[in-house]
Design a protein around this motif. Structure first.
Motif, mmCIF file in Angstrom:
data_model
loop_
_atom_site.group_PDB
_atom_site.id
_atom_site.type_symbol
_atom_site.label_atom_id
_atom_site.label_comp_id
_atom_site.label_asym_id
_atom_site.label_seq_id
_atom_site.Cartn_x
_atom_site.Cartn_y
_atom_site.Cartn_z
ATOM 1 N N GLN A 220 0.830 -1.211 0.000
ATOM 2 C CA GLN A 220 0.000 0.000 0.000
ATOM 3 C C GLN A 220 0.861 1.256 0.000
ATOM 4 O OE1 GLN A 220 -2.295 -0.863 3.502
ATOM 5 N NE2 GLN A 220 -4.020 -1.717 2.351
ATOM 6 N N ILE A 221 1.977 1.213 0.681
ATOM 7 C CA ILE A 221 2.872 2.369 0.722
ATOM 8 C C ILE A 221 3.342 2.727 -0.681
ATOM 9 C CG2 ILE A 221 5.185 3.106 1.427
ATOM 10 C CD1 ILE A 221 4.644 1.603 4.083
ATOM 11 N N LEU A 222 3.747 1.726 -1.445
ATOM 12 C CA LEU A 222 4.203 1.976 -2.816
ATOM 13 C C LEU A 222 3.078 2.550 -3.667
ATOM 14 C CD1 LEU A 222 6.329 -1.246 -3.447
ATOM 15 C CD2 LEU A 222 7.177 1.074 -3.022
ATOM 16 N N ALA A 223 1.871 1.992 -3.518
ATOM 17 C CA ALA A 223 0.735 2.468 -4.307
ATOM 18 C C ALA A 223 0.344 3.888 -3.919
ATOM 19 C CB ALA A 223 -0.448 1.521 -4.128
ATOM 20 N N VAL A 224 0.324 4.173 -2.629
ATOM 21 C CA VAL A 224 -0.062 5.509 -2.173
ATOM 22 C C VAL A 224 0.989 6.538 -2.571
ATOM 23 C CG1 VAL A 224 -0.486 6.947 -0.136
ATOM 24 C CG2 VAL A 224 -1.530 4.682 -0.303
ATOM 25 N N ASP A 225 2.260 6.165 -2.518
ATOM 26 C CA ASP A 225 3.307 7.100 -2.928
ATOM 27 C C ASP A 225 3.148 7.473 -4.403
ATOM 28 O OD1 ASP A 225 5.875 8.503 -2.266
ATOM 29 O OD2 ASP A 225 6.619 7.212 -3.869
ATOM 30 N N ALA A 226 2.840 6.480 -5.245
ATOM 31 C CA ALA A 226 2.603 6.763 -6.664
ATOM 32 C C ALA A 226 1.364 7.639 -6.834
ATOM 33 C CB ALA A 226 2.444 5.460 -7.436
ATOM 34 N N ALA A 227 0.330 7.363 -6.037
ATOM 35 C CA ALA A 227 -0.887 8.170 -6.112
ATOM 36 C C ALA A 227 -0.624 9.610 -5.668
ATOM 37 C CB ALA A 227 -1.976 7.545 -5.247
#
Length: 375
Positions: A220-227
């Motif tokens: 989730q951290i990777l996805a949220v950072d991209a978002a």
């Protein structure tokens, strides 16, 4: 020869897990007064923009105004904001911070800053010209999406559907329309009072640094950072600006979404409580917090106390629950460092459970030391 009475300034932060700042400062002050009965003991609570900041300001001229808002999981919540003259003060931690999570259960993907936006609306209703938002202690990593949505912004996904006002919604947002923001915002200065200087994205950004403590998994951290990077583009924001990653990206939402500005929390609070005026004539300044470690000199309120006292040539003393590092203290003229855990004979549970009495004892010891140094 008769000497003028001593003057000591007490300016400690909260002792997290044990005492709020007001109780901690009062205990130190009582101890000092017991050892220096003729001394003037001044007290100025301090904070850095996280939880407890509003309480400090309410003790220093701001009036508490009840407001109906929403907590981090959107449950209705009765809270307060501060009001003084033409300015208002809103503490995120008091509205929708991590301490407001039901049962203290982390909800990294669904916690929202919607309630913060409702609090800003309440502040606008007061007719103020300046709103300070202390944004430390957040439960969410929504980039300020909830805040902006509560103030009239419209965020949609690739199908033109409204997204939820949280990190889950941030993953889907492809467009944001700010034209519906509350028109009263154009006549009001919005200032984010931050307790950290992290950028919005990257290894030092909101998701990577603070996502784990808010319940985000590594994926989730990777996805949220991209978002967050996409969100930054939509807002026209520079994701590298220090402080934009504060409060899970709320700094970016305020800076670019609300055309506000960011300011470090500790200097703001010390100015607001009149610390420099209280410092005049003091022979000693006592500060501290629950844990003094290698991070304490980086943006924390007691460190700002030390810097200002040192610049004014006033000796300082630190009282903390525990002291894990003394690095840099000699350069700031610190004359004394004491830890409650030492006063409790190494018993950490006793140091926390009896913190108030131990702080009073530490204050008395400092008072006796000051009395012995006087001619």
């Amino acid at each position: 020869m008769t000497h003028p009475p001593s003057c000591v300034l007490v300016a400690a932060d909260k002792f997290k897990g044990s005492l709020d700042g007001a109780t901690a400062n009062a205990a130190i002050a009582r101890g000092l007064q017991s050892a220096l009965p003729d001394a003037e003991v001044r007290v100025r609570g301090v904070a850095d923009g996280g939880d407890g900041t509003l309480a400090v300001l309410l003790d220093n001229g701001f009036e508490a105004v009840p407001v109906d808002v929403a907590g981090p999981t959107l449950l209705p919540r009765r809270s307060v904001i501060g009001h003084r003259g033409d300015e208002a003060f809103v503490e995120l931690a008091e509205i929708c911070g991590i301490v407001q999570l039901p049962g203290k259960r982390l909800d990294g993907m669904h916690a929202s800053t919607w309630g913060l936006g409702l609090a800003v609306r309440a502040a606008l209703d007061l007719g103020v010209r300046r709103i300070h938002l202390a944004i430390g202690g957040s439960a969410s990593t929504d980039g300020g999406l909830g805040l902006l949505a509560a103030l009239g912004a419209v965020a949609t996904d690739a199908d033109g559907e409204l997204v939820t006002h949280d990190a889950a919604g941030l993953l889907k947002v492809t467009d944001v329309d700010l034209s519906g923001l509350d028109q009263r915002l154009t006549d009001v200065e919005i200032i984010a009072v931050t307790d950290v200087r992290n950028p919005l994205t990257g290894p030092d950004g909101a998701a990577h640094v603070y996502g784990p403590q808010k319940g985000l998994t590594p994926e989730q951290i990777l996805a949220v950072d991209a978002a967050m990077a996409r969100w930054s583009d939509l807002l026209g924001n520079d994701p590298n600006v220090p402080g934009t990653g504060a409060a899970g990206g709320v700094g970016a939402g305020i800076l670019s979404g609300l055309q506000g500005r960011l300011t470090p929390g500790a200097p703001f609070v010390l100015d607001a409580v009149g610390f420099d005026r209280a410092l005049a004539g003091a022979e000693l300044v006592v500060t501290g917090e629950g844990s003094w470690d290698e991070q304490s000199l980086h943006g924390k309120a007691p460190a700002e106390v030390l810097r200002r006292a040192h610049a004014a040539g006033v000796p300082t003393a630190i009282v903390a629950g525990r002291v894990a590092s003394r690095e840099g203290l000699d350069l700031l003229g610190v004359s004394s460092v004491s830890a409650l855990i030492d006063l409790a004979d190494g018993d950490a549970s006793r140091a926390m459970g009896e913190a108030e009495a131990l702080l009073e004892r530490a204050g008395a010891e400092l008072g006796r030391e000051l009395a012995q140094k006087r001619p």
